[in-house]
Design a protein around this motif. Structure first.
Motif, PDB file in Angstrom:
ATOM      1  N   ASP A 106       9.690   9.090  -6.922  1.00 44.92           N
ATOM      2  CA  ASP A 106       9.619  10.219  -5.781  1.00 44.92           C
ATOM      3  C   ASP A 106       9.854   9.463  -4.466  1.00 44.92           C
ATOM      4  O   ASP A 106      10.449  10.164  -3.537  1.00 44.92           O
ATOM      5  N   ALA A 107       9.555   8.038  -4.491  1.00 47.21           N
ATOM      6  CA  ALA A 107      10.046   7.442  -2.979  1.00 47.21           C
ATOM      7  C   ALA A 107      11.375   7.288  -3.103  1.00 47.21           C
ATOM      8  O   ALA A 107      12.010   7.393  -1.997  1.00 47.21           O
ATOM      9  N   ALA A 108      12.101   7.010  -4.254  1.00 43.06           N
ATOM     10  CA  ALA A 108      13.573   6.865  -4.231  1.00 43.06           C
ATOM     11  C   ALA A 108      14.181   8.251  -3.793  1.00 43.06           C
ATOM     12  O   ALA A 108      15.354   8.199  -3.013  1.00 43.06           O
ATOM     13  N   PHE A 109      13.715   9.346  -4.089  1.00 48.64           N
ATOM     14  CA  PHE A 109      14.267  10.357  -3.527  1.00 48.64           C
ATOM     15  C   PHE A 109      14.401  10.389  -2.116  1.00 48.64           C
ATOM     16  O   PHE A 109      15.258  10.733  -1.277  1.00 48.64           O
ATOM     17  N   GLN A 110      13.324   9.924  -1.088  1.00 49.94           N
ATOM     18  CA  GLN A 110      13.256   9.965   0.051  1.00 49.94           C
ATOM     19  C   GLN A 110      14.297   8.636   0.914  1.00 49.94           C
ATOM     20  O   GLN A 110      14.582   8.989   1.944  1.00 49.94           O
ATOM     21  N   VAL A 111      14.591   7.725  -0.006  1.00 47.17           N
ATOM     22  CA  VAL A 111      15.177   6.676   0.732  1.00 47.17           C
ATOM     23  C   VAL A 111      16.618   6.604   0.409  1.00 47.17           C
ATOM     24  O   VAL A 111      17.543   5.955   0.804  1.00 47.17           O
ATOM     25  N   ALA A 112      17.253   7.375  -0.903  1.00 48.53           N
ATOM     26  CA  ALA A 112      18.167   7.506  -1.337  1.00 48.53           C
ATOM     27  C   ALA A 112      19.313   8.000  -0.275  1.00 48.53           C
ATOM     28  O   ALA A 112      19.116   8.760   0.535  1.00 48.53           O
ATOM     29  N   ASN A 113      20.559   7.426  -0.351  1.00 47.14           N
ATOM     30  CA  ASN A 113      21.709   7.949   0.416  1.00 47.14           C
ATOM     31  C   ASN A 113      21.816   9.267  -0.032  1.00 47.14           C
ATOM     32  O   ASN A 113      21.978   9.292  -1.346  1.00 47.14           O
TER      33      ASN A 113
ATOM     34  N   PRO B  68       0.867  -1.183   0.000  1.00 44.22           N
ATOM     35  CA  PRO B  68       0.091   0.040   0.097  1.00 44.22           C
ATOM     36  C   PRO B  68       0.793   1.117   0.087  1.00 44.22           C
ATOM     37  O   PRO B  68       0.384   2.292  -0.472  1.00 44.22           O
ATOM     38  N   ASP B  69       2.185   1.107   0.501  1.00 40.80           N
ATOM     39  CA  ASP B  69       3.079   2.271   0.433  1.00 40.80           C
ATOM     40  C   ASP B  69       4.359   2.033  -0.035  1.00 40.80           C
ATOM     41  O   ASP B  69       5.187   1.396   0.628  1.00 40.80           O
ATOM     42  N   PHE B  70       4.688   2.383  -1.128  1.00 38.88           N
ATOM     43  CA  PHE B  70       5.802   1.954  -1.803  1.00 38.88           C
ATOM     44  C   PHE B  70       6.953   2.506  -1.134  1.00 38.88           C
ATOM     45  O   PHE B  70       7.932   1.948  -0.990  1.00 38.88           O
ATOM     46  N   GLY B  71       6.980   3.610  -0.551  1.00 37.97           N
ATOM     47  CA  GLY B  71       8.067   4.429   0.154  1.00 37.97           C
ATOM     48  C   GLY B  71       8.324   3.396   1.343  1.00 37.97           C
ATOM     49  O   GLY B  71       9.742   3.497   1.662  1.00 37.97           O
ATOM     50  N   ALA B  72       7.491   3.189   1.979  1.00 42.54           N
ATOM     51  CA  ALA B  72       7.790   2.225   3.278  1.00 42.54           C
ATOM     52  C   ALA B  72       8.258   1.045   2.892  1.00 42.54           C
ATOM     53  O   ALA B  72       9.404   0.432   3.368  1.00 42.54           O
ATOM     54  N   ALA B  73       7.812   0.547   1.886  1.00 41.14           N
ATOM     55  CA  ALA B  73       8.743  -0.940   1.486  1.00 41.14           C
ATOM     56  C   ALA B  73       9.762  -0.721   0.639  1.00 41.14           C
ATOM     57  O   ALA B  73      10.688  -1.751   1.155  1.00 41.14           O
ATOM     58  N   LEU B  74      10.178   0.272   0.111  1.00 40.43           N
ATOM     59  CA  LEU B  74      11.278   0.411  -0.261  1.00 40.43           C
ATOM     60  C   LEU B  74      12.462   0.844   0.834  1.00 40.43           C
ATOM     61  O   LEU B  74      13.417   0.355   0.993  1.00 40.43           O
ATOM     62  N   ARG B  75      11.772   1.537   1.871  1.00 36.58           N
ATOM     63  CA  ARG B  75      12.710   1.712   3.102  1.00 36.58           C
ATOM     64  C   ARG B  75      13.079   0.628   3.557  1.00 36.58           C
ATOM     65  O   ARG B  75      14.248   0.303   4.182  1.00 36.58           O
ATOM     66  N   LYS B  76      12.124  -0.414   3.717  1.00 40.39           N
ATOM     67  CA  LYS B  76      12.012  -1.680   4.468  1.00 40.39           C
ATOM     68  C   LYS B  76      13.264  -2.649   3.597  1.00 40.39           C
ATOM     69  O   LYS B  76      14.181  -3.184   4.247  1.00 40.39           O
TER      70      LYS B  76
END
Lengths: 334, 334
Positions: free
Chosen positions: A230-237, A203-211
């Motif tokens: 958009d999610a990648a910006f948030q999880v990227a190093n 349901p939340d791609f960003g949360a899944a990517l972070r995990k």
């Protein structure tokens, strides 16, 4: 001696995902060979997500498909008749004359195929093609993989994505891949992807990517755009490199998909670079050498989803977007 | 011998553009000097747009301002008392102890200022500071200016923007600058910007940019983000480089500003790179050498908007966003 050949024509511009009603199967009689011309019977044709952009009223990067004429696309075929000194019957050739069973064209439209010994002929439209090379150029030149990089690949089960994942694995990286549905997830695990995100189940791609990337990632090979970018910006190093290859998320809609988190590009010192593979052809021989070695040693798996029969091409085209096909989607024509 | 010093404290987190009601002016008695401590009387303090991010509940890049305590910010001052062997009365020093008239701090908080002979002392907070250097690092290293590049600078009349424009002009480039209002437009023409866009006077920024850059541009030095960045994707030439320096467009709103045209990054082969100047300090001496030469030869104009008196700092801060200030906004304190 005239040959009857069927071809697919676009008859109306699709709204959303193309359906068979947007296409017609038309039979034509191939013309007699002129001087310097060659007749080819196609063996496989390629169905590419990016063809969807050419089905629109206009495209930024290339002329769109005209209605009621044969469509272009990559194909591999065999020469059946030739009035060119450069080709003889039996030669395996590549062309842009896909979406048809056979054709007559000037020899200059054809390219002699270089088969990779350990790979099947259809790999000339997948791994051993410009599409496989797109993955290589993006990974090696645009993202410029460095030892220790954690790599995230979107649309990881697609043609380019699955090859990008395999290249990163062969080069020793931890790889995170996103794809939709259990069949793709299983395929990605089979080719060694370390963490697979089934975006359809999240349901939340960003949360899944972070995990999947608890310590972030250093390289993003993006085939999707939209919310995955958009999610990648948030999880990227910090200092992550984004190789932007495709935006399949936006292909079937006229509205542009907004990005909200690109401001993180600054504080995270991200480098994003879009690329078009034709600019990097100087690297192609290096890729073919590497690919041949990987294939011979069994490190590399070629993967295609193959439909049989030109008449099934229109329906197969829609499946590119419903997430049913894995690897390159090809149509077997002979 | 105790000194009374006034300071500005943030008393509430602003919604939108900060107003004086978000701040209080507080008088404090400076403590006696301990060993290794120095008392400084500030001469100028800097008001930076990016301070707005530290007025929020949280920030990505740094600790936010605590309420009801003195705020930090760059300042240049003069040593009035010293119990450190490294500083003596009369020394001109830089610190992060802005927003106050005077302070006592360990000598290790201070940096001896290197005046540029042809520039006024306040340029230590503008051209001859890390902010001027931000323009240099962004232009020379991130955008990597090449002969013939056409350069677009957003927020071109701001501290960083106006220096970025001057650097590009000194290096021989055609420069397009965006800014709001006739005073800024006049200033930009004065410093030699070739095409100035008054974004406040343009109903369609993209159309105005296209008109100002009929042959596109090769470098975008972006201090704004938001709709100016979105327009830049559309007008950029192939292979343009975007040096992303700031996103002032988003500083005063909690909602994120969407971008719609970043998909053009691929077909145009754009390279976008965010940067933070602290990563590039190795270039600082080169910048100071170049700046000294430009200033001595009269090629470079230092520009500051100077308010007088600490009590006027809160109102002056809001003007950063109403577009009334040109160049660096400073407050004169002595």
């Amino acid at each position: 001696m005239a040959t009857i050949s069927r071809q697919v024509q676009l008859t109306s511009r699709p709204s959303g995902v193309p359906t068979p009603s947007n296409f017609a199967i038309v039979s034509v009689t191939l013309p007699q060979l002129g001087d310097g011309e060659v007749e080819v019977r196609n063996k496989f044709m390629s169905l590419d997500p990016s063809m969807r952009l050419l089905m629109r009223e206009q495209a930024f990067h290339a002329p769109v498909y005209a209605l009621n004429t044969p469509m272009s696309g990559r194909a591999v075929g065999e020469v059946v008749r030739s009035r060119s000194a450069d080709f003889k019957p039996g030669d395996i050739v590549l062309s842009n004359h896909g979406w048809r069973e056979g054709f007559v064209s000037p020899a200059t439209d054809l390219q002699k195929a270089q088969l990779v010994p350990s790979l099947p002929i259809q790999s000339l439209l997948s791994a051993a093609s410009i599409r496989g090379f797109t993955a290589y150029a993006g990974m090696m030149r645009i993202a410029a993989l460095r030892p220790g990089d954690v790599v995230f690949v979107s649309a990881a089960a697609g043609t380019v994505g699955s090859i990008a994942c395999q290249i990163a694995k062969i080069k020793g990286h931890t790889v995170i891949g996103s794809a939709g549905g259990p069949a793709k997830v299983a395929f990605l695990k089979e080719i060694g992807v370390d963490h697979v995100i089934d975006y359809k189940a999240e349901p939340d791609f960003g949360a899944a990517l972070r995990k999947a990337a608890p310590n972030g990632f250093d390289v993003f090979f993006d085939n999707v755009g939209g919310s995955q970018l958009d999610a990648a910006f948030q999880v990227a190093n910090n200092s992550a490199r984004f190789a932007l290859c495709g935006t399949i998320a936006g292909f079937n809609q006229d509205e542009l998909i907004p990005l909200y988190h690109s401001n993180l590009t600054i504080v995270k010192r991200l480098r994003m670079e879009g690329f078009v593979v034709w600019d990097h052809q100087d690297l192609f021989p290096e890729y073919m050498r590497e690919l041949s070695g990987w294939a011979a040693s069994g490190k590399f798996k070629s993967k295609e989803s193959i439909e049989v029969g030109l008449e099934n091409a229109p329906a197969a085209y829609g499946k590119l977007f419903s997430g049913e096909s894995i690897g390159a989607t090809l149509v077997k024509l002979d």
